[in-house]
Design a protein around this motif. Structure first.
Motif, PDB file in Angstrom:
ATOM      1  N   THR A   1       0.831  -1.215   0.000  1.00  0.00           N
ATOM      2  CA  THR A   1       0.000   0.000   0.000  1.00  0.00           C
ATOM      3  C   THR A   1       0.858   1.254   0.000  1.00  0.00           C
ATOM      4  O   THR A   1       0.504   2.248  -0.626  1.00  0.00           O
ATOM      5  N   GLU A   2       2.009   1.214   0.675  1.00  0.00           N
ATOM      6  CA  GLU A   2       2.918   2.367   0.661  1.00  0.00           C
ATOM      7  C   GLU A   2       3.446   2.629  -0.749  1.00  0.00           C
ATOM      8  O   GLU A   2       3.484   3.774  -1.206  1.00  0.00           O
ATOM      9  N   ALA A   3       3.816   1.567  -1.454  1.00  0.00           N
ATOM     10  CA  ALA A   3       4.314   1.722  -2.826  1.00  0.00           C
ATOM     11  C   ALA A   3       3.210   2.242  -3.744  1.00  0.00           C
ATOM     12  O   ALA A   3       3.446   3.120  -4.581  1.00  0.00           O
ATOM     13  N   LEU A   4       1.995   1.717  -3.584  1.00  0.00           N
ATOM     14  CA  LEU A   4       0.881   2.186  -4.421  1.00  0.00           C
ATOM     15  C   LEU A   4       0.529   3.643  -4.118  1.00  0.00           C
ATOM     16  O   LEU A   4       0.230   4.415  -5.032  1.00  0.00           O
ATOM     17  N   ASP A   5       0.562   4.019  -2.848  1.00  0.00           N
ATOM     18  CA  ASP A   5       0.282   5.410  -2.487  1.00  0.00           C
ATOM     19  C   ASP A   5       1.332   6.346  -3.061  1.00  0.00           C
ATOM     20  O   ASP A   5       1.018   7.446  -3.538  1.00  0.00           O
TER      21      ASP A   5
ATOM     22  N   LYS B   1       2.770  10.392  -7.158  1.00  0.00           N
ATOM     23  CA  LYS B   1       3.612  10.815  -8.290  1.00  0.00           C
ATOM     24  C   LYS B   1       2.744  11.114  -9.511  1.00  0.00           C
ATOM     25  O   LYS B   1       2.941  12.120 -10.199  1.00  0.00           O
ATOM     26  N   ILE B   2       1.772  10.270  -9.779  1.00  0.00           N
ATOM     27  CA  ILE B   2       0.861  10.483 -10.916  1.00  0.00           C
ATOM     28  C   ILE B   2       0.039  11.747 -10.694  1.00  0.00           C
ATOM     29  O   ILE B   2      -0.146  12.552 -11.612  1.00  0.00           O
ATOM     30  N   ARG B   3      -0.445  11.955  -9.489  1.00  0.00           N
ATOM     31  CA  ARG B   3      -1.245  13.148  -9.174  1.00  0.00           C
ATOM     32  C   ARG B   3      -0.414  14.405  -9.394  1.00  0.00           C
ATOM     33  O   ARG B   3      -0.894  15.390  -9.959  1.00  0.00           O
TER      34      ARG B   3
ATOM     35  N   ALA C   1       0.799  19.063 -15.460  1.00  0.00           N
ATOM     36  CA  ALA C   1       0.276  19.157 -16.828  1.00  0.00           C
ATOM     37  C   ALA C   1      -0.874  20.157 -16.897  1.00  0.00           C
ATOM     38  O   ALA C   1      -0.970  20.947 -17.843  1.00  0.00           O
ATOM     39  N   ALA C   2      -1.751  20.153 -15.897  1.00  0.00           N
ATOM     40  CA  ALA C   2      -2.865  21.107 -15.878  1.00  0.00           C
ATOM     41  C   ALA C   2      -2.342  22.542 -15.757  1.00  0.00           C
ATOM     42  O   ALA C   2      -2.854  23.456 -16.415  1.00  0.00           O
ATOM     43  N   ARG C   3      -1.307  22.738 -14.934  1.00  0.00           N
ATOM     44  CA  ARG C   3      -0.741  24.078 -14.775  1.00  0.00           C
ATOM     45  C   ARG C   3      -0.115  24.563 -16.087  1.00  0.00           C
ATOM     46  O   ARG C   3      -0.324  25.709 -16.501  1.00  0.00           O
ATOM     47  N   LEU C   4       0.616  23.674 -16.750  1.00  0.00           N
ATOM     48  CA  LEU C   4       1.241  24.043 -18.025  1.00  0.00           C
ATOM     49  C   LEU C   4       0.179  24.364 -19.073  1.00  0.00           C
ATOM     50  O   LEU C   4       0.330  25.305 -19.853  1.00  0.00           O
ATOM     51  N   ARG C   5      -0.899  23.602 -19.085  1.00  0.00           N
ATOM     52  CA  ARG C   5      -1.977  23.859 -20.042  1.00  0.00           C
ATOM     53  C   ARG C   5      -2.614  25.226 -19.771  1.00  0.00           C
ATOM     54  O   ARG C   5      -2.879  25.991 -20.694  1.00  0.00           O
TER      55      ARG C   5
END
Length: 168
Positions: free
Chosen positions: A35-39, A44-46, A52-56
């Motif tokens: 669960t620590e690795a998945l979190d 990282k994805i978030r 990406a949203a900021r750059l857009r």
């Protein structure tokens, strides 16, 4: 053969209990690590999505600014054209044939100035767009853009280039 009266006196019972406790503790450790690795991966994805949203949003703001600059340059050119036409009409009515020739020269000069102003405004808009594109490209590349995403981005930009040039 030993005969045990109570099951808790049997060594096999305690071996089984020890094994179950070991499996439960090992399972909890493995579950916690997983669960620590998945979190961490989700975080990282978030973070990547937020970037990406900021750059857009920055690119959209720069595009809107470039459109506003272009509209202002066109409005200024129209104002210059209207002023030049009014000057030409006044001079033509006041001085006759000689004034008509002078008015034509002035109108041509005004048209040249308008063309120069339009060319300068368009050059500024293109230069600003190129700077924005270069800055955005640097940021995207700095954010570890994959080769596949890079190829898609280049193909999209090249395909959109004729439309962008016609719009400008």
């Amino acid at each position: 053969m030993h005969h045990y009266e109570h099951f808790w006196l049997n060594p096999k019972f305690w071996v089984a209990v020890s094994f179950v406790i070991f499996v439960v503790l090992l399972g909890r450790m493995i579950w916690a690590k997983a669960t620590e690795a998945l979190d961490a991966r989700a975080a990282k994805i978030r973070t990547a999505l937020d970037e990406a949203a900021r750059l857009r949003a920055e690119a959209e703001a720069m595009r809107r600014q470039a459109e506003a600059d272009r509209a202002a340059a066109l409005a200024e050119a129209e104002t210059l054209l209207a002023r030049a036409k009014a000057d030409a009409e006044r001079l033509a009515a006041a001085t006759g044939a000689e004034a008509e020739a002078a008015a034509k020269r002035r109108e041509q000069m005004a048209m040249d100035r308008i063309q120069a102003a339009e060319a300068g405004a368009l050059a500024e808009v293109r230069q600003a767009a190129a700077a924005v594109a270069a800055a955005a490209a640097r940021e995207v590349i700095a954010a570890e853009l994959t080769a596949e995403a890079d190829a898609k981005l280049i193909d999209s930009a090249v395909a959109d280039l004729p439309r962008a040039l016609r719009a400008a």
